[in-house]
Write a protein that holds these residues in place. Structure first.
Motif, PDB file in Angstrom:
ATOM      1  N   ILE A 181       0.781  -1.366  -0.313  1.00 36.30           N
ATOM      2  CA  ILE A 181      -0.347   0.093   0.398  1.00 36.30           C
ATOM      3  C   ILE A 181       0.896   0.981   0.357  1.00 36.30           C
ATOM      4  N   CYS A 193      -0.143   4.441 -11.822  1.00 37.16           N
ATOM      5  CA  CYS A 193      -1.341   4.003 -12.766  1.00 37.16           C
ATOM      6  C   CYS A 193      -1.811   4.368 -14.263  1.00 37.16           C
ATOM      7  N   CYS A 210      -5.896   4.423  -7.347  1.00 40.99           N
ATOM      8  CA  CYS A 210      -5.985   3.338  -8.421  1.00 40.99           C
ATOM      9  C   CYS A 210      -5.066   1.619  -7.585  1.00 40.99           C
ATOM     10  N   ARG A 211      -5.596   1.273  -7.737  1.00 42.83           N
ATOM     11  CA  ARG A 211      -4.762  -0.219  -7.368  1.00 42.83           C
ATOM     12  C   ARG A 211      -3.939  -1.092  -8.605  1.00 42.83           C
ATOM     13  N   ARG A 215      -0.494  -3.580  -6.041  1.00 44.50           N
ATOM     14  CA  ARG A 215      -0.140  -2.517  -5.516  1.00 44.50           C
ATOM     15  C   ARG A 215      -0.940  -1.413  -5.367  1.00 44.50           C
ATOM     16  N   VAL A 216      -0.967  -0.929  -3.872  1.00 44.97           N
ATOM     17  CA  VAL A 216      -2.090   0.010  -3.895  1.00 44.97           C
ATOM     18  C   VAL A 216      -1.927   1.853  -3.864  1.00 44.97           C
ATOM     19  N   GLU A 248      -9.666   0.653  -2.249  1.00 43.15           N
ATOM     20  CA  GLU A 248      -8.705  -0.034  -2.608  1.00 43.15           C
ATOM     21  C   GLU A 248      -7.728  -1.266  -2.968  1.00 43.15           C
ATOM     22  N   VAL A 249      -7.895  -1.328  -1.051  1.00 40.30           N
ATOM     23  CA  VAL A 249      -7.439  -2.736  -1.027  1.00 40.30           C
ATOM     24  C   VAL A 249      -8.919  -3.462  -1.230  1.00 40.30           C
ATOM     25  N   HIS A 251     -10.210  -3.568  -4.314  1.00 37.45           N
ATOM     26  CA  HIS A 251     -10.191  -4.088  -5.321  1.00 37.45           C
ATOM     27  C   HIS A 251      -8.730  -5.289  -5.518  1.00 37.45           C
ATOM     28  N   GLU A 252      -7.521  -4.764  -4.421  1.00 40.47           N
ATOM     29  CA  GLU A 252      -6.591  -5.486  -4.656  1.00 40.47           C
ATOM     30  C   GLU A 252      -7.029  -7.425  -4.034  1.00 40.47           C
TER      31      GLU A 252
END
Length: 298
Positions: A181, A193, A210-211, A215-216, A248-249, A251-252
């Protein structure tokens, strides 16, 4: 402090019995000797008055001197009159922060400083994902500790992703990890991004986070300034920070965007709240009341 007082006892009244006439005696009459009973009574009265006066005088002296007896027979001075209590200083409540004023870097070198130390395991069951926390070096001195604290606080909350049978743990650089992060300046965010085909700009300025795989990337512009709907709605900056971390996490962790489920309802954490709440209310959490809260898929 008022003292109880007792009236001094009065002395005995003199014997006032009347003399009776006696029959005349023959022969020479001796002169009658007077007995000193009245004098003795007067002396007793005088002595009593003196004792009462001394007692009253002692009481007056004690009152003036302000002496009082304490346990053990030790005489100590009476306490001085209490001074007026100092007026308590008014308690100052910290004002809510919606965005931070002042200048800050819009770009940086694209190099990173990583949080040190091993964090505790967040969550009690499910698969474990390890992550690192980093800030761009030109902002890390002032921001890395607070960024790390906020990441730990957010992801460690039971309303965060650990509410869904998942465990997370922060690890230092050099340890095995699953994702990182980053807190990046706006321009560095735009460049990172863009490598994944995403354009973070709004009106020519890097705006969103972005993600990318593993990588966040949290945009420092939003970290400091939040977004219009949050600021106008008087939603504190810390709430936006928790939202953008969880979004964003998310999305990960494989979550996709969702829409507002209805005016006045909490916004799903996977809604793009940065672009506007669309009638929903700000919400930074994927789990509400112990259940996964989601909106219609986009």
């Amino acid at each position: 402090m008022p003292n109880d007082t007792q009236a001094a006892p009065t002395g005995a009244t003199p014997d006032a019995s009347a003399h009776q006439d006696r029959p005349a005696r023959s022969g020479p009459v001796e002169p009658r000797r007077r007995r000193p009973r009245g004098w003795i009574a007067l002396l007793c009265l005088a002595a009593g008055a003196v004792l009462v006066g001394l007692a009253l005088l002692r009481g007056a002296v004690d009152a003036v001197a302000g002496a009082h007896q304490v346990p053990g027979g030790v005489t100590s001075p009476s306490p001085s009159p209490p001074s007026a209590p100092a007026s308590p200083s008014p308690s100052v409540s910290p004002l809510p922060v919606y965005q931070l004023p002042g200048d800050f870097p819009a770009s940086g070198p694209g190099t990173w400083k990583y949080a040190t130390g091993m964090g505790g395991v967040l969550g009690s069951s499910g698969g474990l994902r390890r992550f690192r926390v980093a800030a761009e070096t030109n902002i890390a001195g002032a921001e890395l500790a607070e960024f790390t604290r906020m990441v730990d606080l957010t992801l460690g909350d039971p309303r965060s992703w650990i509410g869904g049978q998942r465990r997370l743990q922060r690890v230092p650089a050099g340890s095995a990890y699953d994702f990182t992060i980053y807190l990046a300046t706006g321009e560095t965010t735009r460049k990172l991004c863009a490598t994944g085909g995403m354009d973070t700009r709004l009106d020519g300025v890097s705006y969103t986070s972005c993600r990318l795989p593993g990588r966040v990337v949290i945009n420092f512009n939003r970290w400091r300034l939040s977004v219009p709907d949050y600021v106008k709605g008087h939603v504190e900056l810390s709430v936006y920070r928790m939202y953008v971390i969880n979004h964003e996490v998310g999305h990960e962790l494989g979550r996709n965007h969702e829409r507002c489920p209805g005016r006045g309802r909490p916004a799903p954490v996977m809604q793009q709240q940065t672009y506007g709440l669309q009638g929903c209310r700000a919400n930074p959490w994927p789990y509400l009341d112990g259940k996964r809260y989601a909106g219609p898929a986009m």
